[in-house]
Design a protein around this motif. Sequence first.
Motif, short mmCIF file in Angstrom:
data_model
loop_
_atom_site.label_atom_id
_atom_site.label_comp_id
_atom_site.label_asym_id
_atom_site.label_seq_id
_atom_site.Cartn_x
_atom_site.Cartn_y
_atom_site.Cartn_z
N ILE A 1 0.89 -1.00 -0.14
CA ILE A 1 0.08 -0.10 -0.12
C ILE A 1 0.86 1.21 -0.10
CG2 ILE A 1 -1.65 1.30 1.22
CD1 ILE A 1 -2.82 -1.55 2.39
N VAL A 2 0.75 2.08 -1.02
CA VAL A 2 1.68 3.14 -1.18
C VAL A 2 0.74 4.24 -1.04
CG1 VAL A 2 3.31 4.53 -2.65
CG2 VAL A 2 3.12 1.83 -2.73
N LEU A 3 1.18 5.26 0.00
CA LEU A 3 0.32 6.66 0.52
C LEU A 3 1.40 7.74 0.38
CD1 LEU A 3 -0.58 5.12 3.76
CD2 LEU A 3 -2.39 5.20 1.76
N ALA A 4 0.89 8.66 -0.59
CA ALA A 4 1.46 9.92 -0.89
C ALA A 4 1.12 11.30 -0.26
CB ALA A 4 1.60 9.97 -2.42
N PRO A 5 1.74 11.75 0.69
CA PRO A 5 1.26 13.08 1.33
C PRO A 5 1.37 14.28 0.61
CG PRO A 5 3.19 12.07 2.51
CD PRO A 5 2.82 11.14 1.40
N ASN A 6 0.59 15.47 0.69
CA ASN A 6 1.10 16.58 0.15
C ASN A 6 0.96 17.65 1.11
OD1 ASN A 6 -1.52 17.29 0.36
ND2 ASN A 6 -1.71 18.39 -1.46
N SER A 7 1.31 17.36 2.26
CA SER A 7 1.37 18.27 3.35
C SER A 7 1.99 17.71 4.66
CB SER A 7 0.16 19.17 3.66
OG SER A 7 -0.77 18.03 4.26
N VAL A 8 2.28 18.45 5.42
CA VAL A 8 2.90 17.82 6.83
C VAL A 8 1.81 17.27 7.76
CG1 VAL A 8 4.13 18.40 8.82
CG2 VAL A 8 4.87 19.69 6.92
N GLN A 9 0.68 17.83 7.44
CA GLN A 9 -0.54 17.22 8.23
C GLN A 9 -0.86 15.88 7.67
OE1 GLN A 9 -2.56 18.65 10.91
NE2 GLN A 9 -2.99 16.43 10.99
N GLU A 10 -0.75 15.82 6.30
CA GLU A 10 -0.94 14.42 5.70
C GLU A 10 0.36 13.54 6.00
OE1 GLU A 10 -4.18 15.07 1.87
OE2 GLU A 10 -2.15 14.31 1.44
N MET A 11 1.36 14.11 6.20
CA MET A 11 2.34 13.06 6.72
C MET A 11 2.11 12.50 7.97
SD MET A 11 5.34 13.10 4.77
CE MET A 11 7.06 13.38 5.67
N VAL A 12 1.20 13.05 8.87
CA VAL A 12 0.61 12.94 10.21
C VAL A 12 -0.30 11.83 9.87
CG1 VAL A 12 -0.49 13.43 12.34
CG2 VAL A 12 1.48 14.68 11.46
N ASN A 13 -1.35 12.50 9.28
CA ASN A 13 -2.59 11.42 9.03
C ASN A 13 -2.46 10.14 8.43
OD1 ASN A 13 -3.77 13.90 9.98
ND2 ASN A 13 -4.82 14.41 7.94
N LEU A 14 -1.42 9.99 7.32
CA LEU A 14 -1.30 8.86 6.56
C LEU A 14 -0.31 7.91 7.29
CD1 LEU A 14 -0.94 10.32 2.83
CD2 LEU A 14 -2.76 9.32 3.92
N THR A 15 0.52 8.48 8.31
CA THR A 15 1.50 7.79 9.25
C THR A 15 0.26 6.94 9.88
OG1 THR A 15 3.25 9.07 9.38
CG2 THR A 15 3.01 7.31 11.05
N PHE A 16 -0.60 7.37 10.50
CA PHE A 16 -1.72 6.58 11.33
C PHE A 16 -2.45 5.66 10.65
CE2 PHE A 16 -1.18 9.97 14.38
CZ PHE A 16 -1.63 9.30 15.87
N LYS A 17 -3.10 6.03 9.12
CA LYS A 17 -3.62 5.39 8.25
C LYS A 17 -2.73 4.21 7.74
CE LYS A 17 -7.40 4.74 5.45
NZ LYS A 17 -8.49 4.55 6.09
N GLY A 18 -1.54 4.41 7.56
CA GLY A 18 -0.50 3.46 7.06
C GLY A 18 -0.22 2.26 8.10
N PHE A 19 -0.40 2.63 9.21
CA PHE A 19 -0.05 1.52 10.36
C PHE A 19 -1.49 0.76 10.32
CE2 PHE A 19 3.40 3.87 12.50
CZ PHE A 19 4.24 2.53 12.71
N ASP A 20 -2.65 1.43 10.31
CA ASP A 20 -3.79 0.85 10.24
C ASP A 20 -4.12 -0.19 9.19
OD1 ASP A 20 -4.69 1.98 12.69
OD2 ASP A 20 -6.08 3.40 11.59
N LEU A 21 -3.80 0.11 8.10
CA LEU A 21 -3.77 -0.60 6.92
C LEU A 21 -2.92 -1.78 6.81
CD1 LEU A 21 -4.68 2.31 3.90
CD2 LEU A 21 -6.17 0.62 4.96
N ALA A 22 -1.63 -1.32 7.44
CA ALA A 22 -0.78 -2.54 7.39
C ALA A 22 -1.48 -3.83 8.02
CB ALA A 22 0.57 -2.18 7.75
N ASP A 23 -1.92 -3.28 9.48
CA ASP A 23 -2.53 -4.48 10.46
C ASP A 23 -3.57 -4.87 10.11
OD1 ASP A 23 -0.29 -3.81 12.21
OD2 ASP A 23 -1.51 -2.70 13.49
N LYS A 24 -4.44 -4.29 9.26
CA LYS A 24 -5.71 -4.62 8.70
C LYS A 24 -5.75 -5.68 7.66
CE LYS A 24 -10.15 -3.14 6.59
NZ LYS A 24 -10.79 -2.18 6.11
N TYR A 25 -4.65 -5.70 6.88
CA TYR A 25 -4.27 -6.57 5.56
C TYR A 25 -3.03 -7.29 5.76
CZ TYR A 25 -8.21 -3.85 3.57
OH TYR A 25 -9.45 -3.41 3.29
N ARG A 26 -2.29 -7.10 6.79
CA ARG A 26 -1.20 -7.88 7.27
C ARG A 26 -0.30 -7.79 5.88
NH1 ARG A 26 -1.71 -14.13 8.95
NH2 ARG A 26 0.60 -13.80 8.73
#
Length: 355
Positions: free
Chosen positions: A137-162
């Motif tokens: 899963i590849v997440l592309a932020p376009n702001s520092v806020q998205e660096m934060v949001n997508l870090t949380f999202k990245g961990f969640d998606l990684a755990d959800k789909y192994r």
Amino acid sequence: MADKVLMKGNEALAEAAIMAGCRHYFGYPITPQTEVAAYMSKRMPKVDGVFLQAESEIAAINMVIGVSSTGKRVMTSSSSPGISLKSEGLSYLAGCDLPALVVNVQRGGPGLGGIQPSQSDYFHATRGAGHGDFHMIVLAPNSVQEMVNLTFKGFDLADKYRMTSMLLADGTMGQMMEPVSLDQGVVNTYEKPWALTGTKCERKPNIVNSLLMDPETLERLNFERFERYAQIERDEVMYEEYLMDDAEYCVVAFGVAARVSKNAIDEARNNGIKVGMIRPITLWPFPKAVLNAAADKVKAFISVELSMGQMVEDVELATRCKKPVLLCNRVGGMIPTTKNVLDSINKAVEIGGAE
């Protein structure tokens, strides 16, 4: 509304990882992501976490495999050449069906290239990043806020789909400073019955392994893995549309290129050109359906990139080549200007008007 703090992108994503429950970080310094490791070296001991500067990028990704197999949230980060060194480990993570967050703050290449921002690791990230049949899963932020949001999202998606989530940020995102909110609410947790936690004489031993000598078993697991990938393509696509309701031309861009493109779109609109933008947030899964639908309405696409046109191929595939796809790009650490994008929009208008 949550209070905001002024943070650099690399440091913001590191703090977000800690807040998301990551207590193990393994990395190696390389510009322009070194601040991630530096921040983790200071913060991890204060939260009873583990920071270890590995002897190499290869060692770091193998440490990630070890911790992930125990069910803990774990992260590593690097920049382009370092991610290349991690490629074998990324394939092992996929083969073991292990979750992890890998951060790539991209620099120019190929080779050692330079230390300025780039988006030229697009193919490497979206085409598997290692040997064998697999996706991240590849997440592309376009702001520092998205660096934060997508870090949380990245961990969640990684755990959800192994599987591995990769935060693919250009160097600009890592180095820029913006106000951010670190409050992401309740941290999600996932059951991990597969984890190596010790049987305690209460269950059969779990085995985490990517070596399968029986070809039928390996084939079955690969098919099962791609059924999971198909679910992700159905359920987890993320994108932003900007002024697409009446658009006759469509810019496709991510990261810093999308920020520059918005300014060009606004200027083009002031000049009477109906242009909008689709910004992929997930580069894999790519927003194929929304681009395909847009191809029935617009006259041309403009792919704005800090690469030699790697995303152009995905835009053409998504749209089934229904409409022309122009490339607006700078490479080697250069960033397209508003004028560069506006010139490409004007060129698209010329092509569209000639049809």
